[in-house]
Structure formats: C-alpha cells, structure tokens
Design an enzyme around this catalytic site. Structure first.
Site, PDB file in Angstrom:
ATOM      1  N   GLU A 149      51.703  50.054  43.325  1.00 25.29           N
ATOM      2  CA  GLU A 149      51.101  49.543  44.558  1.00 25.29           C
ATOM      3  C   GLU A 149      52.195  48.957  45.423  1.00 25.29           C
ATOM      4  O   GLU A 149      53.035  48.196  44.929  1.00 25.29           O
ATOM      5  CB  GLU A 149      50.118  48.381  44.291  1.00 25.29           C
ATOM      6  CG  GLU A 149      48.775  48.756  43.732  1.00 25.29           C
ATOM      7  CD  GLU A 149      47.846  47.526  43.609  1.00 25.29           C
ATOM      8  OE1 GLU A 149      48.110  46.486  44.238  1.00 25.29           O
ATOM      9  OE2 GLU A 149      46.852  47.640  42.871  1.00 25.29           O
ATOM     10  N   GLU A 167      39.017  48.044  52.734  1.00 24.37           N
ATOM     11  CA  GLU A 167      37.891  47.857  51.807  1.00 24.37           C
ATOM     12  C   GLU A 167      37.137  46.585  52.178  1.00 24.37           C
ATOM     13  O   GLU A 167      37.623  45.484  51.940  1.00 24.37           O
ATOM     14  CB  GLU A 167      38.422  47.798  50.367  1.00 24.37           C
ATOM     15  CG  GLU A 167      39.033  49.111  49.913  1.00 24.37           C
ATOM     16  CD  GLU A 167      39.760  49.003  48.576  1.00 24.37           C
ATOM     17  OE1 GLU A 167      39.086  48.845  47.540  1.00 24.37           O
ATOM     18  OE2 GLU A 167      40.996  49.067  48.570  1.00 24.37           O
ATOM     19  N   LYS A 176      36.249  43.401  49.613  1.00 24.84           N
ATOM     20  CA  LYS A 176      37.237  42.660  48.815  1.00 24.84           C
ATOM     21  C   LYS A 176      37.180  41.188  49.209  1.00 24.84           C
ATOM     22  O   LYS A 176      37.146  40.857  50.390  1.00 24.84           O
ATOM     23  CB  LYS A 176      38.639  43.214  49.058  1.00 24.84           C
ATOM     24  CG  LYS A 176      38.822  44.613  48.488  1.00 24.84           C
ATOM     25  CD  LYS A 176      40.275  44.950  48.300  1.00 24.84           C
ATOM     26  CE  LYS A 176      40.778  44.423  46.962  1.00 24.84           C
ATOM     27  NZ  LYS A 176      42.084  45.000  46.596  1.00 24.84           N
ATOM     28  N   GLU A 221      43.300  41.024  52.709  1.00 27.19           N
ATOM     29  CA  GLU A 221      42.804  41.798  51.568  1.00 27.19           C
ATOM     30  C   GLU A 221      41.920  42.970  51.988  1.00 27.19           C
ATOM     31  O   GLU A 221      41.881  43.995  51.326  1.00 27.19           O
ATOM     32  CB  GLU A 221      42.018  40.896  50.609  1.00 27.19           C
ATOM     33  CG  GLU A 221      42.891  39.975  49.769  1.00 27.19           C
ATOM     34  CD  GLU A 221      43.751  40.746  48.769  1.00 27.19           C
ATOM     35  OE1 GLU A 221      43.258  41.721  48.199  1.00 27.19           O
ATOM     36  OE2 GLU A 221      44.926  40.365  48.585  1.00 27.19           O
TER      37      GLU A 221
END
Ligand SMILES: *[C@@H]1O[C@H](CO)[C@@H](O)[C@H](O)[C@H]1NC(C)=O
Ligand SMILES: *[C@@H]1O[C@H](CO)[C@@H](O)[C@H](O)[C@H]1NC(C)=O
Ligand SMILES: *[C@@H]1O[C@H](CO)[C@@H](O)[C@H](O)[C@H]1NC(C)=O
Length: 461
Positions: free
Chosen positions: A264, A318, A321, A327
């Site tokens: 990541e 997303e 999250k 985030e």
C-alpha cells in the site's frame, strides 16, 4: 549560450545514467470495498483492464469478486483478514477449509498469486504472536494442494513496525516486535522465497512534520535531496527513504536476502484542516510521480538492484471508512468510475505515447495525448533561472513575446512565472523530447496545466 551543454549531450548522459539493464518495477492497485456505492465487481475488473493495470489486491476472498477476476489476466493478492488469524493459528483444519472453500474454486482462473495474512498486525499487540503460526498452517494447506509455489504467503506490516526510521540507515524494528513477530516472519519468508509486504505512507510523515519535510521531497518533485548521515547516500524522495529504512531494519537482523513488496502507498485528495498536504494536486503529483519512478526501473539507494513492486492505495474513494476525512479520499476514482485526477498508470502513458484512459466521459483534470508542460523550479537560484530564461528566449528560440511588458503573460511579473513560460515554449517546440525540459537542472515536467495568473501555457505547436 555557451554555458549550457548541448541537449543531445544531456540526453546521452541521462541515457547512460538510467538503469536500463534492471527490470522495470510493477504497479498494482488496492481494490478496497468499504463503501456502499461501488460499481459491480464485473465493472471494476473492466475498469482495471481499461486502465492497463495488471495487479490488484483485495482485503478478503469475496466469492463474487474472485469470480469476476476469472480470466482477466490480472494478478491477484487476496487476504485472510485479521479477525480470522487466531482461528487460523489454532488449527490446520481451519486453513485447510479456508483454502478449500476460498482459494481452490477460483484457482487458477482468477489469477490468485499471493495471500496477505492479516493486515498491519504489528499495530495489534494481542495478535502478533498468532501471525506466523497462521502463516505456517496456511502454507501447509497450500502444500497439500501443491499450490505452495504458485501462491505466496506474506503479511503487510506498517511503518509503525519500525522503532527508528530516520536516517534510513539506522532503520530498525521495534524491539518488542522482533521476537514475537518479525524474526519468525522473516524466517518464514526466507524459507518460502516470499517478499515482506510493507505499507508505506510518506503522507503521514509529511502531515505530521510539514515544517521539517519539504513537500517537493514528499511528492517526488525536483528538490535538493536529503543525505543519510549514516552512510552518505542521497535520497531524492521520502518514499525511497522510508523503504530503505525497512531494508536497513531487515539488514540489521541479517535478512538481506528477503525481498520487499510495497502493498500500500498513496496520498489523499482531501483531508481535514489539520491534515496538511491532503489535496487533489498533491495526490496527483505523488501517485503520478511514484508510478513514473517505479516504471522507470531500478531500486533504492540502499538496494539499487531491487525491483520496485508497488500497489497504489486505492482504486476508489471509500465512503464508509471511519476516521479523518483523508481516509475516505485515497481513491484514484470516484464510485461512478470518473477519475478524481488523471495520472499515467502504464509505461506507454508515462512515455506520453498514449493518453491516460478516461472513463465515462472523461476525467476531471483533462489530459490528452502527451499533455505535459515544463516549468521552472521554484527553489532554483535567481541567477540560474535568469541565465536559463535568457538562453530559452535567445538561442533557444522560445516564443517569449507573451511575457514582454504589456503582453498577456507579463503578469504575474515574477522570474519563476516568466522562466516557466519560456521553458515551456522551448519544450513544446522541441515536441517535448526527452532532455528538453532541464535547463541545467532548473526546470521540470508537470502533467497538469501550470497556473500563473490568467496566462495560458501552450501545449504543442
Ligand atoms: C472470519 O471471521 C469472521 C468474523 O469473526 C467470521 O464471521 C467468519 O466466519 C470467519 N471466516 C471463516 C472462514 O471462518
Ligand atoms: C485483541 O484485542 C481486541 C481489542 O482489545 C479484542 O477485541 C480482541 O478480542 C483481542 N483478540 C485476542 C485474540 O485476544
Ligand atoms: C547490483 O548488481 C550489480 C550487477 O550484477 C553488482 O555488480 C552489484 O554489486 C549489485 N549491487 C548491490 C548493492 O547488490
């Protein structure tokens, strides 16, 4: 101007110094699904293919998702989640069942090539001792099916596993992790010829220390670099410095032979007020320049022969999250498949041979074939910039009429703005050829239109 080497010489030098013999690195992407508005997995696989991405990483083994990857040719890393670690460590029959129901139905068609066991287990103290036993059980289950060489097993650690990371050469693991987790894991990885998986986020270091870390250094933009006081190696970006801290930590335990995969890394396009540096422009710069760096080949200062293997985080924003705004804003794409920003993802796009592929009517930042601009480095000395500006407008043959007094690009009246205009004109007139945006090291290429007042920078003649 005689003081500039001819550009053919610059080009030759850059070819000589490029690591032409080493493998180019690999770019994959994390397909996280903590959201209630994502496209169907079938559509996602199409999106990955359109973008030329050949590697993807999942956070589970959702059967519908795995089925969608069938026949796609994309190499997949799947995951056995943290919540199943204790069960996997406790019994071989759990991992036997897991492989039978989660892997075998989709192998080999879905391209599963690796299993990430847990994620950032180093940050969950009561799980660390379960990690390697679960990896070993899983390995034995793969062996029973003769899949132990086709499918690698590893476990992503976060940079928080390091007690020391600066300077890179002093990198070492936290002492309380070494015996319960790190050493047994590195032994396992060595025995099974598998890479250590590492999640690396220069963004966190920058956001926490923006007064000490140069943004250009964090974003792979031209900068003075940072010299490691321990071994004299010079770093031109924070990503490689952080990666080398991991290599140094492995080296201090004598695991120089174990490879590393960066599972990541990313940069958020949006953040809360205190998340310094989170922006679309910075995310585009980080991810775009990272891709270029990886695909250019070559390793890090400490491991020059290593091949960079990097998974971007992440495919989508997303929306479910938890945590700070950042985030939910790491995605390269919105859930409707439009780009948050446009960056090259393949070698052909990096080379400018083809434009980054737009989806659903185009990206937010429109980029067409080879659209790049050349601008001055803000940190360059006035003296050097002025000389380069004089060269570009004189012998170089750039069109400098728009920066003359009273003309359209006279304002803003700054040396950087004027030099950028002239450099870009020269660069475009040379058809953006390699080596034509250097000017003795005071210029660099960018992939989004420069912004200097109302001045429009041309892109091609
Ligand atoms: C993994 O853990 C989750 C949460 O505890 C559980 O619902 C799931 O059934 C477990 N998976 C397997 C294969 O046992
Ligand atoms: C680890 O700690 C977390 C949080 O305190 C807890 O929810 C979990 O059950 C613990 N797991 C184990 C294996 O002890
Ligand atoms: C890298 O590879 C070259 C050529 O094989 C070798 O001579 C050199 O020692 C290697 N460098 C390191 C740091 O391993």
């Amino acid at each position: 101007m005689a003081s500039f080497p001819p550009f053919s010489l610059l080009l030759l030098l850059s070819l000589l110094s490029s690591p032409a013999l080493s493998d180019t690195g690999k770019i994959g992407i994390n397909y996280g699904r903590i959201a209630d508005n994502l496209p169907s997995p079938e559509k996602v696989v199409e999106l990955l293919k359109t973008q030329g991405l050949t590697g993807a990483k999942l956070y589970d083994t959702d059967p519908q998702v795995l089925q969608s990857f069938s026949g796609s040719g994309i190499s997949l890393t799947v995951a056995l989640p943290n919540e199943n670690l204790t069960a996997a460590a406790a019994s071989q029959s759990f991992t036997d069942d897991w492989v039978r129901t989660r892997i075998l139905p989709f192998h080999p068609n879905s391209g599963i090539s690796a299993i990430a066991v847990g994620n950032e287990v180093n940050t969950i103290p009561n799980l660390t001792s379960y990690l390697v036993p679960s990896m070993s059980n899983l390995y034995a289950s793969l062996q029973k099916n003769s899949l132990d060489s086709a499918i690698k097993i590893s476990s992503p650690i976060s940079l928080a596993a390091l007690g020391t990371s600066y300077p890179s050469s002093s990198g070492s693991f936290k002492s309380d992790l070494v015996n319960p987790m790190i050493k047994p894991m590195l032994d396992f990885l060595r025995k099974t010829s598998s890479p250590l998986m590492v999640n690396i986020y220069p963004f966190f270091a920058y956001a926490a220390n923006s007064d000490q870390i140069s943004l250009d250094y964090a974003l792979f933009r031209p900068n003075a670099g940072v010299v490691d006081s321990g071994n004299g190696l010079k770093y031109s970006n924070l990503f490689e410095a952080q990666l080398d801290a991991v290599y140094a930590a492995m080296s201090s335990l004598q695991y120089d032979d174990v490879e590393v995969s960066v599972t990541e890394t990313g940069w958020p396009s949006k953040g809360d007020q205190n998340e310094v540096g989170a922006s679309e422009a910075n995310a585009a710069a980080y991810n775009g320049n990272l891709v270029k760096r990886v695909l250019a080949g070559g390793g890090t200062p400490l491991r020059p022969n290593a091949t960079l293997d990097v998974y971007l985080f992440a495919l989508f924003n997303e929306n479910q999250k938890p945590g700070p705004t950042s985030e939910r804003n790491y995605g390269l794409f919105y859930p409707n498949e439009q780009k948050v920003y446009s960056i090259p993802l393949t070698a052909a796009e990096v080379a400018g041979a083809v434009a980054p592929v737009a989806v659903n009517g185009g990206s937010k930042v429109v980029v067409t074939a080879g659209q790049t601009w050349c601008v001055a480095n803000e940190a360059a000395s006035e003296d050097k910039l002025q000389k380069a500006l004089d060269y570009a407008c004189g012998e170089g043959g750039a069109d400098c009429r728009p920066i003359q007094s009273g003309a359209t690009c006279y304002n803003p009246k700054s040396l950087v703005a004027h030099a950028s205009y002239a450099f870009n004109s020269y660069y475009q007139r040379k058809a953006r050829a390699s080596g034509t945006c250097d000017f003795g090291g005071v210029a660099h290429v960018i992939t989004q239109a420069p912004e200097f007042g109302n001045c429009k920078f041309p892109t091609g003649y």
